[in-house]
Each structure stands twice: as C-alpha cells, then as structure tokens.
Design an enzyme around this catalytic site. Structure first.
Site, short mmCIF file in Angstrom:
data_model
loop_
_atom_site.label_atom_id
_atom_site.label_comp_id
_atom_site.label_asym_id
_atom_site.label_seq_id
_atom_site.Cartn_x
_atom_site.Cartn_y
_atom_site.Cartn_z
CG ASP A 155 -0.39 0.07 2.53
OD1 ASP A 155 0.59 0.81 2.71
OD2 ASP A 155 -0.90 -0.59 3.44
CD GLU A 156 -0.57 7.15 -1.16
OE1 GLU A 156 -0.19 8.26 -1.56
OE2 GLU A 156 -1.77 6.87 -0.97
#
Length: 185
Positions: free
Chosen positions: A42-43
C-alpha cells in the site's frame, strides 16, 4: 525488483481522476512496456516488490507457496501474548466480512533493523515506546499486517517487506531497481 518507497502506489499509472495527485512506480525508472507489480504494497508501506511482464510468474509468487516477510514498527512494547496471538492467527476485517488469518511466523526483533531512513518522519520514543517485529506470511489480504497488529493492540507505524521467497532486500536503498532473471524461483 524494486525497493518501493513510502508514498508511492504499486502501479504505473492512474486508473481514476481520484489518483491524479498520487505517485506511481513508473516515475522511478524506465520500465519495459506492460510491466506490472507482483502483489502490492500500500501507499504507506515500503520495501521489496517484484515487477514483471510474465503473468505466470506473478501468479506463482502471489500463490500461498511463496513466503513474504515484513518488518513492522509497532506502537508500544509488543507483548509475548500479542506475538502468540499473531502467530496463531487473528480476526480481521476483509471485504466487509470477518476473516481469520492463517498461522504465521512472528518474533520480536532484538536489534533495530538496518533499514534506510524513511522520507516521512515517524514519531519517536518521546511519544511512548515502539518495537519491531518480523511477520512472515503465506497469504496477503488487503493491508493484512497492519490489520493484524492493530487487532492485538499494537498498531503499525512503519511497514517494510524485507523478503519474498528467498530474495531479500539486503543492501538495497529506497528507489533502487535491480534487474534479475526469472530463474531465481
């Protein structure tokens, strides 16, 4: 393989107008056409990510046959009881339903891992103790490690994937790209 930086999406271009201010892996290197990430980080996560144009290789690495190891910096001095719960599996939310994670390998790191400094500062010990744990999974649900550590009362502050199968980050630095041959699996 790439050391995915914090703040980047594990894709190469925007799929929607909502992502127009996001950063993508394609900004880091001139990748071949049709390159895709194998799995995702994820980011807010960072670390080892494989990139390929080979769908069969992607399917194999995403299968439950290949271990993925993560180092998680958690809020608090994680207890042996929490480590035991994590290793036996905990209940998390996934796609609007309850999901019981599979048993996995978990241990507290006795020394700080040798990782590059992250681009965004992480709170320090003035705000309370932190601890590092290693979590090795054979599955990979959306934000699974973060959900697992939160479920046992120790939210994740930093998450770094350090190993996929027998390939490790080793001395890679954030943003490094290394071309490898498929024969490593």
């Amino acid at each position: 393989m790439i050391y995915k930086p914090y703040g980047y999406l594990s894709q190469f271009q925007s799929n929607s107008t909502q992502q127009k201010n996001k950063r993508f892996l394609g900004e880091l290197h001139n990748f071949p056409k049709d390159t895709m990430s194998i799995g995702r980080l994820d980011e807010k996560s960072e670390g080892l990510l494989f990139l390929t144009t080979d769908g069969k290789l992607s399917d194999y690495i995403n299968s439950q046959k290949v271990e993925k190891e993560y180092y998680a910096l958690v809020d608090g001095d994680i207890s042996q009881e929490a480590i035991k719960q994590l290793s036996e599996g905990v209940e998390i939310g996934f796609e609007g339903k309850k999901y019981q994670t599979k048993s996995c390998k978990v241990f507290k790191l006795n020394t700080l891992p040798n990782l590059p400094q992250r681009s965004k500062k992480i709170r320090d010990d003035r705000h309370g103790p932190t601890s590092w744990v290693s979590i090795t999974l054979n599955e990979g649900k959306f934000r699974q490690v973060r959900k697992m550590t939160s479920a046992v009362g120790f939210p994740t502050l930093r998450l770094v994937r350090v190993r996929i199968g027998n390939i490790q980050l080793n001395s890679m630095q954030i943003g490094d790209v290394i071309e490898v041959k498929n024969s490593f699996f």
